[in-house]
Scaffold this active site. Structure first.
Site, PDB file in Angstrom:
ATOM      1  N   CYS A   1     -26.488 -79.783 -44.065  1.00 39.91           N
ATOM      2  CA  CYS A   1     -26.598 -80.309 -42.696  1.00 39.91           C
ATOM      3  C   CYS A   1     -26.533 -81.826 -42.649  1.00 39.91           C
ATOM      4  CB  CYS A   1     -27.893 -79.825 -42.052  1.00 39.91           C
ATOM      5  SG  CYS A   1     -29.353 -80.272 -42.991  1.00 39.91           S
TER       6      CYS A   1
ATOM      7  N   GLY B   1     -30.627 -74.264 -37.841  1.00 37.86           N
ATOM      8  CA  GLY B   1     -29.307 -73.651 -37.713  1.00 37.86           C
ATOM      9  C   GLY B   1     -28.435 -74.444 -36.760  1.00 37.86           C
TER      10      GLY B   1
ATOM     11  N   GLU C   1     -34.128 -77.749 -35.818  1.00 41.41           N
ATOM     12  CA  GLU C   1     -33.481 -78.521 -36.886  1.00 41.41           C
ATOM     13  C   GLU C   1     -32.012 -78.141 -36.861  1.00 41.41           C
ATOM     14  OE1 GLU C   1     -34.792 -80.852 -38.798  1.00 41.41           O
ATOM     15  OE2 GLU C   1     -36.834 -80.606 -38.059  1.00 41.41           O
TER      16      GLU C   1
ATOM     17  N   VAL D   1     -26.855 -71.496 -31.237  1.00 39.79           N
ATOM     18  CA  VAL D   1     -27.995 -70.580 -31.331  1.00 39.79           C
ATOM     19  C   VAL D   1     -29.286 -71.331 -30.974  1.00 39.79           C
ATOM     20  CG1 VAL D   1     -29.294 -69.015 -32.840  1.00 39.79           C
ATOM     21  CG2 VAL D   1     -26.822 -69.108 -33.016  1.00 39.79           C
ATOM     22  N   GLY D   2     -29.320 -72.614 -31.296  1.00 37.63           N
ATOM     23  CA  GLY D   2     -30.486 -73.444 -30.932  1.00 37.63           C
ATOM     24  C   GLY D   2     -30.773 -73.368 -29.439  1.00 37.63           C
TER      25      GLY D   2
END
Ligand code: NAD
Length: 494
Positions: A242, A186, A208, A190-191
């Site tokens: 991505c 994501g 990732e 948020v990572g």
């Protein structure tokens, strides 16, 4: 609720049934069966989530997963077996090897853009490596998420691989639990939260993430082919990939031709009006729609530029005269806008790339080996494809993942297996040959240290046959001694 799910998944892991390779293969085959038997339901869910065509659903999500499962089924025995390593003279008679071991319970947090691929691909590795896994699909791709929750328990060991659906509160509750690894796909904001939560339990993470993946087009290449490949990679899934090329770097002299070639390709791919093409996707949510449209402010639109909020449609758009400090160049676009930034040549392109965060992918189009070699040597990115886009993702033997702000850890094929295994270093020594060990015991003296350094610093290649050679030599020596003894005996000397 989340707590109980994790506890029950841990109980399943502790039962030990996932250690058996037969169990893992059976689960992997069941997952493949699910995808084959429920293909049309999966395609329908993707159509509803992202207006993804059946063709794209198979090409970008299911085919890759099937390939990964077949690879894992075929190679599992090889991946899981002990891996002999180089020894020293000191350890020559030992068994020295790496033994991959399951980690325990893995949390897999998926993203919405390829909801099946990015959620199930880590799961394949988690199953192959003998772990239990709690699967949390993205709430934004709600149809896929709901279907996954319905299907997975019908095919897989329900206790070992539970699915938790829900949004931020559910994910946060999951993140409060203790896992043995967290595999997150994501965005980077948020990572950071995932990594913070993991730090509380000292849980290792694979992140990732995304980023702005540059695409440099050198003026010497075949622009028709280059632009067709770039147009495919940029506008598939409505730019929500991505590793899509985020922006183009090229010299001003070829900019107009690049725009023209992209225009021709868009016409070839999606016809006069991409909004009516069954092959062109939609933006996942109203929030992302507004975010992408806002990036257009103040830009020079060379192609496209239109949008329709009611359908979350944004036309394939190319932007020219884009300044390096403009809004569209500050964040990952993750939508169908393709800015072209002009540079004076490869030198400036390299500087431009290196002045920014390390991207997830990098693309170079050139027929000059010198240009591509310079790009490879003087830049860094998670992965790279030369003269095409995104294709490195499809090669299971290549590790896939980011570097710097684009992520950490890597997966695909055996790399997922290794990422989700503990690679345990093992040394099995005999109790014999104690004389060899004297060099390290007190009383300490320089002669012992000399002997210790000779034995410790002399490396011996890792070759399973070598232990046979060693045994053979020892047997010859023993036989020699026996013969000498017999001779002495016969001569009556002893
Ligand atoms: P998203 O909004 O679906 O979020 C991803 C996951 O995080 C979801 O499961 C969601 O429930 C959870 N989440 C969201 N907010 C949270 C919070 N506050 N606390 C805890 N959990 C939370 O996906 P996204 O972030 O919009 O995904 C797009 C990004 O993902 C892009 O940057 C893209 O480049 C990246 N991406 C990377 C890869 C890769 O393989 N590297 C693949 C796909 C997408």
């Amino acid at each position: 609720m989340e707590k109980q799910v994790v506890e029950s998944s841990r109980a399943a892991f502790l039962s030990g049934r996932s250690r058996a390779l037969g169990f893992r293969v059976q689960q992997l085959k069941a997952l493949r069966k699910m995808m084959t038997e429920r293909r049309s339901d999966i395609c329908e869910a993707l159509k509803q989530d992202l207006n993804k065509s059946g063709f794209d659903a198979q090409l970008f999500e299911l085919l890759g997963l099937e390939g990964e499962i077949s690879l894992a089924v075929d190679r599992l025995a090889e991946w899981a077996k002990p891996r002999p390593v180089e020894k020293t003279l000191l350890t020559i008679s030992d068994q020295v090897f790496i033994q991959p071991q399951p980690l325990g319970v893995v949390l897999i947090i998926g993203a919405w853009n390829y909801p099946w691929a990015v959620t199930l691909q880590p799961l394949i590795g988690a199953i192959a490596a003998g772990n239990a896994a709690v699967v949390k699909p993205s709430e934004l791709s709600e149809h896929s998420s709901r279907l996954l929750k319905e299907l997975l328990p019908q095919y897989l060991d329900e206790e070992m691989y539970p699915v938790v659906t829900g949004g931020v509160p559910e994910t946060q509750e999951l993140l409060r639990q203790r896992f043995d690894h967290i595999f997150y796909t994501g965005g980077s904001s948020v990572g950071r939260l995932v990594m913070e939560a993991a730090a509380r339990h000292l849980t290792p993470v694979t992140l990732e993430l995304g980023g702005k993946s540059p695409c440099y087009i050198h003026k010497d290449c075949d622009l028709t082919i280059a632009c067709r490949r770039i147009t495919w990679g940029k506008f598939t899934n409505c730019g929500q990939t991505c590793i899509a090329p985020d922006y183009i770097l090229c010299e001003p002299s070829i900019q107009a031709t690049v725009v023209e070639e992209i225009r021709r390709t868009l016409q070839e791919f999606y016809g006069d009006d991409p909004m009516t093409s069954p092959d062109y996707g939609r933006i996942i949510s109203q929030r992302h729609f507004s975010r992408v449209v806002a990036l257009l402010e103040g830009c020079t639109v060379a192609l496209g530029g239109s949008s329709d909020q009611s359908q979350r449609y944004i036309a394939p758009t190319v932007l020219t005269e884009v300044a390096a400090d403009s809004k569209v160049m500050q964040e990952e676009i993750f939508g169908p806008l393709l800015p072209i930034v002009t540079v004076s040549g490869v030198e400036e392109a390299i500087r431009f790339i290196n002045e920014r965060e390390k991207p997830l992918a990098l693309y170079v189009f050139s027929s000059s080996n010198k240009v591509t070699q310079r790009m490879l040597a003087e830049t860094s990115s998670g992965g790279v494809t030369v003269n095409d886009v995104m294709m490195h993702y499809t090669q299971s033997s290549l590790p896939f993942g980011g570097v710097g702000l684009s992520g950490m850890g890597q997966y695909h094929g055996r790399h997922t297996f290794d990422q989700l295994s503990h690679l345990r270093g093992c040394m099995l020594r005999p109790l014999a040959l104690e004389g060899l060990n004297r060099a390290r015991y007190p009383p300490q003296d320089p002669a012992r240290l000399r002997r210790a350094s000779f034995f410790m610093l002399t490396r011996v290649a890792s070759c399973p046959q070598l232990s046979c050679v060693w045994t053979l030599l020892a047997s010859i020596l023993a036989l020699g001694l026996l013969i000498a003894l017999l001779v002495l005996l016969l001569k009556g000397r002893i």
